[in-house]
Design a protein around this motif. Structure first.
Motif, mmCIF file in Angstrom:
data_model
loop_
_atom_site.group_PDB
_atom_site.id
_atom_site.type_symbol
_atom_site.label_atom_id
_atom_site.label_comp_id
_atom_site.label_asym_id
_atom_site.label_seq_id
_atom_site.Cartn_x
_atom_site.Cartn_y
_atom_site.Cartn_z
ATOM 1 N N SER A 139 0.756 -1.173 0.139
ATOM 2 C CA SER A 139 0.005 -0.063 -0.024
ATOM 3 C C SER A 139 0.905 1.405 -0.129
ATOM 4 O O SER A 139 0.394 2.104 -0.636
ATOM 5 C CB SER A 139 -0.731 0.085 1.138
ATOM 6 O OG SER A 139 -0.229 0.106 2.452
ATOM 7 N N GLN A 143 0.790 4.337 -2.679
ATOM 8 C CA GLN A 143 0.354 5.581 -2.243
ATOM 9 C C GLN A 143 1.615 6.730 -2.743
ATOM 10 O O GLN A 143 1.476 7.606 -3.118
ATOM 11 C CB GLN A 143 0.182 5.805 -0.905
ATOM 12 C CG GLN A 143 -1.028 5.118 -0.086
ATOM 13 C CD GLN A 143 -0.856 5.106 1.315
ATOM 14 O OE1 GLN A 143 -0.655 5.812 1.858
ATOM 15 N NE2 GLN A 143 -1.601 4.001 1.717
ATOM 16 N N SER A 242 -8.521 10.627 -5.909
ATOM 17 C CA SER A 242 -8.412 9.074 -6.034
ATOM 18 C C SER A 242 -7.369 8.670 -5.065
ATOM 19 O O SER A 242 -7.474 7.743 -4.281
ATOM 20 C CB SER A 242 -7.719 8.856 -7.447
ATOM 21 O OG SER A 242 -8.898 9.175 -8.362
ATOM 22 N N LEU A 246 -7.922 6.157 -1.760
ATOM 23 C CA LEU A 246 -6.748 4.863 -1.540
ATOM 24 C C LEU A 246 -6.228 5.056 -0.133
ATOM 25 O O LEU A 246 -6.351 4.005 0.576
ATOM 26 C CB LEU A 246 -5.979 4.918 -2.483
ATOM 27 C CG LEU A 246 -5.061 3.832 -2.603
ATOM 28 C CD1 LEU A 246 -5.607 2.586 -2.699
ATOM 29 C CD2 LEU A 246 -3.736 3.845 -3.665
ATOM 30 N N ALA A 249 -8.935 4.409 2.431
ATOM 31 C CA ALA A 249 -9.681 3.013 2.407
ATOM 32 C C ALA A 249 -8.299 1.971 3.050
ATOM 33 O O ALA A 249 -8.935 1.003 3.936
ATOM 34 C CB ALA A 249 -9.740 2.602 1.230
ATOM 35 N N SER A 307 -10.289 1.093 -4.507
ATOM 36 C CA SER A 307 -10.572 1.994 -3.061
ATOM 37 C C SER A 307 -12.070 1.511 -2.474
ATOM 38 O O SER A 307 -11.873 1.042 -1.486
ATOM 39 C CB SER A 307 -10.500 3.481 -3.133
ATOM 40 O OG SER A 307 -9.127 3.655 -3.613
#
Length: 322
Positions: A139, A143, A242, A246, A249, A307
């Motif tokens: 993740s 990111q 977006s 993400l 989430a 997401s």
């Protein structure tokens, strides 16, 4: 298949339950051996006590395979939890397939090359590998792609686009590794317990697949931007939103925070109502530019969808942990 068995009282508050004869024989057990109990809230899982998991060995003899088909076959054995593979080689293309597979599968090592056959071993220390840590690392990579996108969109930095594409390859490696661990956890209750995956396997699989798709679309966006050869600051709002969704989430998943996950779902639903505005922006562009911009916008909205998938997994996890 569920099998009904009676519980017998043995006196002094203890109870007895017989084990199926076939199960005992298949697992190499005998009278006096020890079995382990994984005691849950409403169920008990019984499994043999084993010092080491039995090694899984595969022989791959696929004469007509192409480079891509042999790579897929090797990956499938890796994901299925095989520890050793003996691959029959018929041509240089198949040999190259093994080299490529060794670059994208973590712990995958070529141990012996006999010309016509190559022996592969998978070296992974399950005591040091925790799916939650690997998922968090995945993740962070995703990111980081978004944190770089805004500069790429406003300044058109070729180097940044190239690094985003390269990072997608790293997420693929972690994606395959987590799927292998999840498969082992589903096959071996003791592995599931050591990996701290009790009651979480399905949610982890949902999230890791979503993150892998996010990285794929991020790379597709970077490739489209490289072909455009110019900045598109008009899409920074969509990129920022977006990326924020993400990040939120993922946080909701690791915290099993259903309320935060609901906020993500509601925000995404509200934002989707403005989807036509972004597509309207490309109508005045020339065909080639319009197609590339559409690819970018499509991918960003797909990422919002993934997401939402992560947020839904967070809600499911939150309910389980109540």
């Amino acid at each position: 298949m569920a099998e009904a068995r009676k519980i017998f009282s043995s006196g002094k508050g203890s109870f007895l339950l017989t084990l199926p004869k076939n199960w005992v024989a298949e697992n190499g057990l005998k009278s006096g051996d020890v079995v382990l109990l994984d005691i849950g809230r409403d169920k008990i899982t019984i499994y043999p006590e084993r010092g080491e998991r039995e090694k899984k060995v595969a022989r791959i003899d696929y004469e007509g395979s192409t480079l891509d088909s042999l790579i897929r076959r090797i990956i499938s054995y890796y994901l299925a939890g095989y520890d050793s593979m003996n691959v029959k080689i018929y041509n240089d293309e198949q040999r190259n397939a093994i080299s490529i597979a060794s670059e994208i599968l973590i712990g995958f090592e070529i141990m012996e090359d006999l010309g016509e056959e190559i022996r592969i071993e998978v070296f992974l220390d399950l005591n040091r590998l925790k799916p939650e840590d690997i998922l968090e690392k995945t993740s962070r990579i995703c990111q980081s792609m978004f944190s770089d996108f805004c500069r790429a969109f406003t300044e058109f930095d070729k180097y940044i686009c190239s690094t985003i594409i390269a990072r997608e390859n790293e997420t693929d490696k972690l994606h395959f590794l987590i799927l292998r661990l999840l498969k082992l956890a589903s096959d071996y209750p003791d592995v599931k317990k050591s990996l701290r995956l009790e009651g979480k396997t399905m949610e982890f699989q949902t999230v890791v697949r979503a993150l892998e798709r996010v990285a794929d679309h991020a790379a597709k966006i970077a490739e489209s931007l490289l072909m455009l050869q110019k900045p598109v600051p008009e899409l920074c709002e969509l990129v920022d939103f977006s990326g924020d969704m993400l990040k939120t989430a993922v946080i909701s998943f690791f915290k099993a925070d259903a309320e935060l996950a609901e906020e993500v779902l509601q925000s995404c639903d509200d934002f989707f109502k403005n989807e036509e505005d972004f597509y309207g922006y490309i109508l005045s562009k020339e065909l080639k530019e319009a197609l590339l911009l559409k690819t970018i916008i499509d991918s960003l909205f797909r990422i919002l969808g993934y997401s939402s998938d992560i947020a839904e997994a967070a809600i499911n996890l939150g309910v389980k942990e109540q």
